[in-house]
Design an enzyme around this catalytic site. Structure first.
Site, PDB file in Angstrom:
ATOM      1  N   ARG A  48      75.502 -78.455 -91.487  1.00 10.80           N
ATOM      2  CA  ARG A  48      75.832 -78.723 -92.873  1.00 10.80           C
ATOM      3  C   ARG A  48      77.352 -78.703 -93.065  1.00 10.80           C
ATOM      4  O   ARG A  48      78.068 -77.994 -92.361  1.00 10.80           O
ATOM      5  CB  ARG A  48      75.204 -77.665 -93.795  1.00 10.80           C
ATOM      6  CG  ARG A  48      73.697 -77.842 -94.023  1.00 10.80           C
ATOM      7  CD  ARG A  48      73.165 -76.808 -94.992  1.00 10.80           C
ATOM      8  NE  ARG A  48      73.280 -75.475 -94.455  1.00 10.80           N
ATOM      9  CZ  ARG A  48      74.216 -74.592 -94.765  1.00 10.80           C
ATOM     10  NH1 ARG A  48      75.148 -74.905 -95.654  1.00 10.80           N
ATOM     11  NH2 ARG A  48      74.240 -73.406 -94.214  1.00 10.80           N
ATOM     12  N   TYR A 106      72.356 -85.121 -90.314  1.00 11.71           N
ATOM     13  CA  TYR A 106      71.919 -83.810 -89.829  1.00 11.71           C
ATOM     14  C   TYR A 106      71.278 -82.922 -90.886  1.00 11.71           C
ATOM     15  O   TYR A 106      71.830 -82.734 -91.974  1.00 11.71           O
ATOM     16  CB  TYR A 106      73.114 -83.051 -89.227  1.00 11.71           C
ATOM     17  CG  TYR A 106      72.636 -82.055 -88.187  1.00 11.71           C
ATOM     18  CD1 TYR A 106      72.488 -82.440 -86.861  1.00 11.71           C
ATOM     19  CD2 TYR A 106      72.285 -80.764 -88.541  1.00 11.71           C
ATOM     20  CE1 TYR A 106      72.006 -81.564 -85.916  1.00 11.71           C
ATOM     21  CE2 TYR A 106      71.799 -79.879 -87.600  1.00 11.71           C
ATOM     22  CZ  TYR A 106      71.660 -80.287 -86.286  1.00 11.71           C
ATOM     23  OH  TYR A 106      71.167 -79.409 -85.348  1.00 11.71           O
ATOM     24  N   LYS A 137      67.621 -78.311 -98.652  1.00 11.90           N
ATOM     25  CA  LYS A 137      68.625 -77.552 -99.397  1.00 11.90           C
ATOM     26  C   LYS A 137      69.040 -78.286-100.677  1.00 11.90           C
ATOM     27  O   LYS A 137      69.274 -77.673-101.713  1.00 11.90           O
ATOM     28  CB  LYS A 137      69.843 -77.265 -98.503  1.00 11.90           C
ATOM     29  CG  LYS A 137      69.500 -76.397 -97.272  1.00 11.90           C
ATOM     30  CD  LYS A 137      68.906 -75.097 -97.681  1.00 11.90           C
ATOM     31  CE  LYS A 137      68.352 -74.173 -96.627  1.00 11.90           C
ATOM     32  NZ  LYS A 137      68.867 -74.021 -95.330  1.00 11.90           N
ATOM     33  N   HIS A 163      66.775 -68.915-101.198  1.00  8.32           N
ATOM     34  CA  HIS A 163      66.892 -69.134 -99.752  1.00  8.32           C
ATOM     35  C   HIS A 163      66.201 -67.963 -99.042  1.00  8.32           C
ATOM     36  O   HIS A 163      66.860 -67.077 -98.508  1.00  8.32           O
ATOM     37  CB  HIS A 163      68.385 -69.188 -99.393  1.00  8.32           C
ATOM     38  CG  HIS A 163      68.673 -69.653 -97.996  1.00  8.32           C
ATOM     39  ND1 HIS A 163      69.849 -69.321 -97.344  1.00  8.32           N
ATOM     40  CD2 HIS A 163      67.975 -70.419 -97.124  1.00  8.32           C
ATOM     41  CE1 HIS A 163      69.855 -69.869 -96.141  1.00  8.32           C
ATOM     42  NE2 HIS A 163      68.734 -70.534 -95.984  1.00  8.32           N
ATOM     43  N   SER A 169      72.178 -68.378 -93.555  1.00  9.83           N
ATOM     44  CA  SER A 169      71.778 -69.286 -92.491  1.00  9.83           C
ATOM     45  C   SER A 169      71.986 -68.647 -91.119  1.00  9.83           C
ATOM     46  O   SER A 169      73.015 -68.014 -90.871  1.00  9.83           O
ATOM     47  CB  SER A 169      72.601 -70.572 -92.591  1.00  9.83           C
ATOM     48  OG  SER A 169      72.401 -71.148 -93.865  1.00  9.83           O
ATOM     49  N   CYS A 180      70.546 -66.114 -89.771  1.00  7.64           N
ATOM     50  CA  CYS A 180      70.587 -64.648 -89.782  1.00  7.64           C
ATOM     51  C   CYS A 180      69.200 -64.020 -89.704  1.00  7.64           C
ATOM     52  O   CYS A 180      69.033 -62.838 -90.017  1.00  7.64           O
ATOM     53  CB  CYS A 180      71.327 -64.141 -91.009  1.00  7.64           C
ATOM     54  SG  CYS A 180      73.100 -64.476 -90.935  1.00  7.64           S
ATOM     55  N   LYS A 237      65.742 -65.382 -90.757  1.00 11.49           N
ATOM     56  CA  LYS A 237      64.565 -65.607 -91.591  1.00 11.49           C
ATOM     57  C   LYS A 237      63.370 -66.118 -90.780  1.00 11.49           C
ATOM     58  O   LYS A 237      62.271 -65.591 -90.908  1.00 11.49           O
ATOM     59  CB  LYS A 237      64.881 -66.625 -92.712  1.00 11.49           C
ATOM     60  CG  LYS A 237      65.811 -66.083 -93.784  1.00 11.49           C
ATOM     61  CD  LYS A 237      66.078 -67.099 -94.890  1.00 11.49           C
ATOM     62  CE  LYS A 237      66.741 -68.366 -94.398  1.00 11.49           C
ATOM     63  NZ  LYS A 237      68.034 -68.189 -93.716  1.00 11.49           N
ATOM     64  N   ASP A 281      62.230 -70.334 -94.990  1.00 13.07           N
ATOM     65  CA  ASP A 281      63.585 -70.711 -95.410  1.00 13.07           C
ATOM     66  C   ASP A 281      63.757 -70.776 -96.924  1.00 13.07           C
ATOM     67  O   ASP A 281      64.796 -70.408 -97.432  1.00 13.07           O
ATOM     68  CB  ASP A 281      63.959 -72.072 -94.801  1.00 13.07           C
ATOM     69  CG  ASP A 281      65.464 -72.347 -94.826  1.00 13.07           C
ATOM     70  OD1 ASP A 281      66.234 -71.471 -94.377  1.00 13.07           O
ATOM     71  OD2 ASP A 281      65.873 -73.413 -95.300  1.00 13.07           O
ATOM     72  N   ASN A 316      73.877 -74.688 -83.094  1.00 11.92           N
ATOM     73  CA  ASN A 316      73.042 -75.019 -84.254  1.00 11.92           C
ATOM     74  C   ASN A 316      71.972 -76.047 -83.880  1.00 11.92           C
ATOM     75  O   ASN A 316      71.521 -76.812 -84.714  1.00 11.92           O
ATOM     76  CB  ASN A 316      73.900 -75.540 -85.409  1.00 11.92           C
ATOM     77  CG  ASN A 316      73.119 -75.625 -86.730  1.00 11.92           C
ATOM     78  OD1 ASN A 316      72.273 -74.765 -87.010  1.00 11.92           O
ATOM     79  ND2 ASN A 316      73.368 -76.658 -87.521  1.00 11.92           N
ATOM     80  N   ARG A 328      68.274 -77.362 -83.131  1.00 16.38           N
ATOM     81  CA  ARG A 328      67.118 -77.012 -83.960  1.00 16.38           C
ATOM     82  C   ARG A 328      65.837 -77.650 -83.444  1.00 16.38           C
ATOM     83  O   ARG A 328      65.865 -78.637 -82.716  1.00 16.38           O
ATOM     84  CB  ARG A 328      67.360 -77.505 -85.396  1.00 16.38           C
ATOM     85  CG  ARG A 328      68.614 -76.930 -86.061  1.00 16.38           C
ATOM     86  CD  ARG A 328      68.278 -75.984 -87.147  1.00 16.38           C
ATOM     87  NE  ARG A 328      69.425 -75.215 -87.623  1.00 16.38           N
ATOM     88  CZ  ARG A 328      69.316 -74.229 -88.510  1.00 16.38           C
ATOM     89  NH1 ARG A 328      68.141 -73.902 -88.998  1.00 16.38           N
ATOM     90  NH2 ARG A 328      70.383 -73.548 -88.891  1.00 16.38           N
ATOM     91  N   ARG A 381      74.452 -60.392 -91.552  1.00 15.82           N
ATOM     92  CA  ARG A 381      75.013 -59.940 -90.275  1.00 15.82           C
ATOM     93  C   ARG A 381      76.224 -59.107 -90.576  1.00 15.82           C
ATOM     94  O   ARG A 381      77.253 -59.637 -90.982  1.00 15.82           O
ATOM     95  CB  ARG A 381      75.513 -61.148 -89.471  1.00 15.82           C
ATOM     96  CG  ARG A 381      74.483 -61.859 -88.706  1.00 15.82           C
ATOM     97  CD  ARG A 381      75.094 -63.054 -87.989  1.00 15.82           C
ATOM     98  NE  ARG A 381      73.990 -63.861 -87.522  1.00 15.82           N
ATOM     99  CZ  ARG A 381      73.439 -63.744 -86.314  1.00 15.82           C
ATOM    100  NH1 ARG A 381      73.943 -62.907 -85.421  1.00 15.82           N
ATOM    101  NH2 ARG A 381      72.407 -64.482 -85.991  1.00 15.82           N
ATOM    102  N   ASN A 433      61.588 -55.072 -86.021  1.00 18.07           N
ATOM    103  CA  ASN A 433      61.906 -55.008 -87.460  1.00 18.07           C
ATOM    104  C   ASN A 433      60.673 -54.608 -88.274  1.00 18.07           C
ATOM    105  O   ASN A 433      60.796 -54.159 -89.421  1.00 18.07           O
ATOM    106  CB  ASN A 433      62.459 -56.356 -87.949  1.00 18.07           C
ATOM    107  CG  ASN A 433      63.823 -56.648 -87.329  1.00 18.07           C
ATOM    108  OD1 ASN A 433      64.563 -55.729 -86.974  1.00 18.07           O
ATOM    109  ND2 ASN A 433      64.155 -57.924 -87.187  1.00 18.07           N
TER     110      ASN A 433
END
Ligand code: GTP
Ligand code: SPV
Ligand code: MN
Length: 581
Positions: A70, A198, A207, A227, A249, A251, A253, A278, A365, A367, A398, A494
């Protein structure tokens, strides 16, 4: 083909004339259509077939090397008044933006096919869902939209019933970064994106629509577009509780949404159900709770770091019917990325023979795009038209230091402050420097379609009206030790933190009051079965001196939003400041 909605037909005709598209194709979303597009892209080189034995119906797309994430600096919110976009957005006057985009789109589809992509964000029959139509000249966008949204005839039927839709216009143009703009007109419910193919720049349902436009609509209509992932946790008694979680982003999810609990938990009957990874639309229900739907129908997930050990559910869905973007490939043409625990790269993400001198083999990045129903932990409630009830909202980021593993807000308003004060190290999900701490309120910095001050006010108002608001928590999986290693094992572990969160929601466990929030008492995070005992003292420490600095930093950040910051938020921050002195 066309629709029985005049406004849609007129718009399509007008765009086709302006872009001088050679052909117009209305997408029905069928398997046959998808097959044809894939065949064309294999022919044109837009896609490469991956190893059909190990990865049937999996394809690799290599994007332009200057188009890999992005572009926040080229993303604009064009509200009529600049102050409504807020300091959190780039702004351009609507007339100026229309003129600019009109120039870029003029003749840009000459000789190319223009695809009309009707899509529905959310279950087709849910009153909470919203539809849009994306016009694009990219077949890659079409096949991705088919995986990411409910795309095609069913969506078109709903649009014809609704009589309205969000207009998205997209062209990859010539991919020149100097002629790349992603612009939003919230008041017109429209989006125009030029010059990128992209992810969030080009898949306009994601988004652009489901966050920037939807957050604006949600504000006037009394709900929230966030988000956030949505995950259901089933306890040994068979009861499922739902958590929504906002993380910036890249981090965590997707990972949290489909985590596999540690062995001891699985043996005693804990299960995890994935609703979304997301985006989350939250609506106050008649029962005074918040109800969530996932507007998406697929994952556009970060590949690097995905392994059997970290995210086995993700890995399990990636062996068929998946589009990979910018990953590396092995000698026998299987997809490969850093962190994958099998195979080694032969070609890097640009298709060159792999050479560590060039950097990582897969783009950081890179995907995968895959339909959500491929997920082994897909929740049977995910298609529920009214959504799922949310018991807890978590905010994470983070942060190598300061932010503890988990902390509970004392009430909704304090929780909104925790969200507004969020900070996180930047990642490769957006172009720019990686690893610098920046404020990213509610993980919405790049995605809120209006002024953050108004947004926080809206959050306070929504919570104030709920009879049973979710409890709000802050988490941090990313604390580092002196050697730079992560202190907390993360991923499936977690679950140990989620268990504490749910115990708090049910009022089953006490917590330690500190000036900054409620923390677990020593021993209350279950560490059974961990090979190494993490430094819990450090993970759950609250250093008053460091927190005073943090409060000042949050105050300075809030003040950049001026008078629109709700007084209640300033008051909440003052309360924390007092408690720290
Ligand atoms: P977007 O799709 O960009 O919104 O990202 P996301 O928030 O869904 O992040 P994702 O789950 O894809 O994780 C991003 C990166 O963080 C991956 O490389 C993961 O392996 C890594 N990660 C996720 N969860 C954890 C965790 O608990 N601990 C650590 N150390 N790393 C994690
Ligand atoms: C993010 O950056 O938060 C993503 C990827 O989920 S993109 O679709 O590119 O926005
Ligand atoms: Mn995201």
């Amino acid at each position: 083909m066309s629709s029985n909605l005049q406004a849609l037909n007129d718009w399509v005709d007008q765009v086709a004339a302006h872009t001088r598209a050679a052909r117009v194709h209305w997408c029905d979303g069928s398997g046959a259509e998808n097959k044809r597009l894939i065949a064309e892209m294999l022919e044109s080189g837009d896609l490469e077939r991956l190893n059909p034995e190990t990865h049937p119906d999996c394809y690799l797309h290599r994007s332009d090397p200057a188009d890999v994430a992005r572009v926040e600096h080229l993303t604009f919110v064009c509200s009529a008044r600049e102050e409504d976009a807020g300091p959190n957005n780039n702004w351009m006057a609507p007339a100026e933006a229309h003129a600019l985009m009109k120039g870029l789109f003029a003749g840009c589809m000459e000789g190319r096919t223009m695809y009309v992509v009707p899509y529905c964000m959310g279950p087709i029959d849910s009153p909470l869902s919203r539809c849009g139509v994306e016009i694009t000249d990219s077949p890659y966008v079409v096949v991705n939209m088919r995986l990411m949204t409910r795309m095609g005839s069913k969506a078109l039927e709903r649009i014809e019933r609704d009589g309205h839709f969000v207009k998205g216009l997209h062209s990859t143009g010539d991919l020149d970064p100097d002629r790349r703009y992603i612009v939003h007109f919230p008041e017109e419910l429209s989006i125009q994106s030029f010059g990128s193919g992209y992810g969030g720049n080009a898949l306009l349902g994601k988004k652009c629509h489901a966050l920037r436009i939807a957050s604006y609509q949600a504000r006037t209509e009394g709900w929230l577009a966030e988000h956030m992932l949505i995950v259901g946790i089933e306890n040994p008694e068979g009861e499922v509780r739902y958590i929504a979680g906002a993380f910036p982003s890249a981090c965590g999810k997707t990972n949290l949404a489909m985590l596999i609990p540690p062995e001891a938990y699985r043996e005693s009957g804990w299960k995890v159900w994935t609703v979304g990874d997301d985006i989350c639309w939250l609506h106050p229900g008649e029962d005074g709770r918040l109800w969530a739907i996932n507007p998406e129908a697929g994952f556009f997930g970060v590949a690097p770091g995905t392994s059997k050990k970290t995210n086995p559910n993700a890995l399990a869905m990636l062996d068929r019917d998946t589009i990979f973007t910018n990953v590396a490939v092995t000698e026998d043409n299987r997809p490969w990325w850093e962190g994958l625990d099998q195979g080694k790269p032969a070609k890097d993400w640009r298709g060159r023979p792999f050479d560590p001198k060039h950097g990582p083999a897969a783009h950081p990045n890179s995907r995968f795009t895959v339909s959500i129903d491929r997920c082994p932990s897909y929740s049977d409630q995910a298609e529920s038209p009214q959504g799922v009830p949310i018991d807890a909202i978590i905010f994470g980021g983070r942060r190598a230091r300061l932010a503890p593993l988990v902390m509970e807000a004392r009430d909704w308003n304090h929780g909104v402050l925790l969200g507004a004060g969020m900070a996180s190290e930047t990642t490769a999900a957006a172009t720019g420097q990686v690893g610098v701490v920046r404020r990213d309120p509610m993980a919405m910095k790049p995605f809120c379609g209006y002024h953050f001050g108004d947004y926080w006010k809206h959050w306070l108002e929504v919570g104030g009206k709920l009879k049973t608001p979710p409890k709000i928590f802050q988490v941090n999986w990313f604390r580092r030790d002196e050697d730079g290693g992560f202190i907390w094992p993360g991923f499936g572990d977690n679950m140990r933190v989620l268990e504490w969160i749910l115990a708090r929601c049910r009022g089953e466990i006490e917590a330690r009051e500190t000036p900054v929030g409620l923390l677990p008492n020593g021993g209350d995070i279950n560490l059974e079965g961990l090979d190494e005992q993490p430094a819990m003292d450090e993970l759950l420490a609250v250093d008053a001196g460091e927190w005073r600095e943090e409060v000042d930093a949050v105050a300075a950040h809030l003040s950049t939003f001026g008078k629109r910051v709700p007084e209640a938020l300033d008051a909440e921050l003052d309360r924390v400041r007092q408690a720290l002195t």
